[in-house]
Design an enzyme around this catalytic site. Sequence first.
Site, mmCIF file in Angstrom:
data_model
loop_
_atom_site.group_PDB
_atom_site.id
_atom_site.type_symbol
_atom_site.label_atom_id
_atom_site.label_comp_id
_atom_site.label_asym_id
_atom_site.label_seq_id
_atom_site.Cartn_x
_atom_site.Cartn_y
_atom_site.Cartn_z
ATOM 1 N N GLY A 160 6.050 -24.164 -24.823
ATOM 2 C CA GLY A 160 6.918 -22.996 -24.727
ATOM 3 C C GLY A 160 6.252 -21.668 -25.059
ATOM 4 N N GLY A 180 5.155 -20.513 -27.901
ATOM 5 C CA GLY A 180 3.953 -20.605 -28.742
ATOM 6 C C GLY A 180 2.711 -20.870 -27.908
ATOM 7 N N TYR A 205 21.824 -22.917 -36.910
ATOM 8 C CA TYR A 205 20.723 -22.246 -36.186
ATOM 9 C C TYR A 205 20.773 -20.742 -36.447
ATOM 10 C CZ TYR A 205 17.644 -20.735 -32.358
ATOM 11 O OH TYR A 205 16.631 -20.164 -31.622
HETATM 12 N N1 LIG Z 1 13.646 -20.451 -25.574
HETATM 13 C C1 LIG Z 1 14.531 -19.532 -25.920
HETATM 14 O O1 LIG Z 1 15.372 -19.092 -25.117
HETATM 15 C C2 LIG Z 1 14.544 -18.987 -27.311
HETATM 16 C C3 LIG Z 1 15.504 -18.041 -27.643
HETATM 17 C C4 LIG Z 1 15.522 -17.488 -28.906
HETATM 18 C C5 LIG Z 1 14.569 -17.858 -29.832
HETATM 19 N N2 LIG Z 1 13.634 -18.814 -29.502
HETATM 20 C C6 LIG Z 1 12.665 -19.183 -30.542
HETATM 21 O O2 LIG Z 1 11.367 -19.268 -29.991
HETATM 22 C C7 LIG Z 1 10.583 -20.157 -30.790
HETATM 23 C C8 LIG Z 1 9.800 -21.099 -29.880
HETATM 24 O O3 LIG Z 1 10.718 -21.923 -29.190
HETATM 25 P P1 LIG Z 1 10.512 -22.369 -27.671
HETATM 26 O O4 LIG Z 1 11.615 -21.793 -26.898
HETATM 27 O O5 LIG Z 1 9.117 -22.130 -27.250
HETATM 28 O O6 LIG Z 1 10.836 -23.937 -27.812
HETATM 29 P P2 LIG Z 1 9.966 -25.252 -27.537
HETATM 30 O O7 LIG Z 1 9.375 -25.219 -26.182
HETATM 31 O O8 LIG Z 1 10.886 -26.361 -27.914
HETATM 32 O O9 LIG Z 1 8.789 -25.140 -28.610
HETATM 33 C C9 LIG Z 1 9.076 -25.300 -29.972
HETATM 34 C C10 LIG Z 1 7.809 -25.624 -30.706
HETATM 35 O O10 LIG Z 1 8.157 -25.845 -32.094
HETATM 36 C C11 LIG Z 1 7.552 -27.060 -32.506
HETATM 37 N N3 LIG Z 1 8.246 -27.717 -33.608
HETATM 38 C C12 LIG Z 1 9.512 -28.166 -33.663
HETATM 39 N N4 LIG Z 1 9.709 -28.797 -34.832
HETATM 40 C C13 LIG Z 1 8.548 -28.745 -35.523
HETATM 41 C C14 LIG Z 1 8.110 -29.251 -36.774
HETATM 42 N N5 LIG Z 1 8.906 -29.968 -37.574
HETATM 43 N N6 LIG Z 1 6.838 -28.994 -37.146
HETATM 44 C C15 LIG Z 1 5.996 -28.313 -36.357
HETATM 45 N N7 LIG Z 1 6.347 -27.839 -35.158
HETATM 46 C C16 LIG Z 1 7.612 -28.069 -34.745
HETATM 47 C C17 LIG Z 1 7.596 -27.930 -31.252
HETATM 48 O O11 LIG Z 1 6.720 -29.024 -31.400
HETATM 49 P P3 LIG Z 1 6.921 -30.375 -30.521
HETATM 50 O O12 LIG Z 1 6.403 -30.063 -29.151
HETATM 51 O O13 LIG Z 1 6.107 -31.385 -31.264
HETATM 52 O O14 LIG Z 1 8.396 -30.674 -30.526
HETATM 53 C C18 LIG Z 1 7.138 -26.913 -30.220
HETATM 54 O O15 LIG Z 1 5.734 -26.763 -30.269
HETATM 55 C C19 LIG Z 1 11.558 -20.852 -31.743
HETATM 56 O O16 LIG Z 1 11.448 -20.283 -33.026
HETATM 57 C C20 LIG Z 1 12.919 -20.555 -31.142
HETATM 58 O O17 LIG Z 1 13.949 -20.517 -32.118
HETATM 59 C C21 LIG Z 1 13.600 -19.369 -28.266
#
Ligand SMILES: NC(=O)c1ccc[n+]([C@@H]2O[C@H](COP(=O)([O-])OP(=O)(O)OC[C@H]3O[C@@H](n4cnc5c(N)ncnc54)[C@H](OP(=O)(O)O)[C@@H]3O)[C@@H](O)[C@H]2O)c1
Length: 306
Positions: free
Chosen positions: A26, A28, A173
């Site tokens: 995602g 990151g 959340y």
């Molecule tokens: N996507 C959106 O629309 C959106 C909106 C608002 C905010 N955000 C924020 O953006 C950030 C990134 O999210 P994303 O959208 O890129 O989601 P994502 O694709 O699900 O990526 C989340 C990342 O967090 C890691 N993670 C989850 N639990 C963990 C743990 N216990 N220890 C270490 N790493 C862990 C996951 O690892 P695994 O691959 O091993 O699961 C993955 O690398 C988050 O903080 C989220 O709240 C996203």
Amino acid sequence: MSPRWTTADISDQSGRVAVITGANAGIGYHTAKALAERGATVVMACRDGDRARRAAQTITTATPIAVVGLDLASLASVHDAARRIRERYDRLDLLINNAGVWWPPYTRTEDGFELQFGVNHLAHFALTGLLLELLLATPASRVVTVTSLGHRSGVVDFDDLHSERRYRRNTAYAQSKLANLLFTYELQRRLAADGAPTAALAAHPGGARTELFRDASPAFRAVNAVIGPLFTQPPDAGALPTLRAATDPHAPGGGLYGPSGPGQFKGSPVRVTSSPASHDGHTQARLWQVSERLTGVSPVTAPGRV
Ligand SMILES: NC(=O)c1ccc[n+]([C@@H]2O[C@H](COP(=O)([O-])OP(=O)(O)OC[C@H]3O[C@@H](n4cnc5c(N)ncnc54)[C@H](OP(=O)(O)O)[C@@H]3O)[C@@H](O)[C@H]2O)c1
């Protein structure tokens, strides 16, 4: 209107070290890719080493990407990851607190915290505290914490931080994402008061098409399939607010970056505002104290006093 900010605006990051949590997927992943492509030494701090190494291999840059094991659902793992980073690097320019979980079934971390509060906020609070010595030793270093539009409905329920009385996924959340901002603003206040060379900023991606919604209900998925494209952007665009907060020389400590479009769902990354609750100094200070107590980590923000 100012021109659209893109990865082409990221200055040369050669010689700079960036640690990114949850960098295998995602937002990151795209944050890591863009920083590595601009020459940064990138450390992917991820819970699944194999996934992280596979992700790292898809990014071909002159400086190889390093992987450090980090499970944010375990304070022991946070301590271990911080120790490895401190042993391996003598500087830390960017700490990007990106990893997150969204709306999981009720789960507790290894240390008994509700999963979203534990992973999204408490573990990043502890990681930051444990890496502050390295950050304070690095000129113009930054901590960027990734929050969400969802912070707007957040309330920190100090009487039930771990949702033991009642668990509502969305409420937990929102609490964790409000906590990301309360932490950022309190950290920035402390760093500035201590004359530290480190700044704390925040970013939110708007809506981004990532794996975050893996625990969504069938109803949520059905609605999202129809209206999702209107309110979301690809993950590389979702990474831009983080990248701007991390690298724009004009981005101020305490600044929050998000998409410029209507409702801040998508668009070019610009400075945006956050909810009045996120600016409540009393809640910022109280959350800091509670986070110190729960994690056993007391971040020291004064250079030379660590
Ligand atoms: N996507 C959106 O629309 C959106 C909106 C608002 C905010 N955000 C924020 O953006 C950030 C990134 O999210 P994303 O959208 O890129 O989601 P994502 O694709 O699900 O990526 C989340 C990342 O967090 C890691 N993670 C989850 N639990 C963990 C743990 N216990 N220890 C270490 N790493 C862990 C996951 O690892 P695994 O691959 O091993 O699961 C993955 O690398 C988050 O903080 C989220 O709240 C996203």
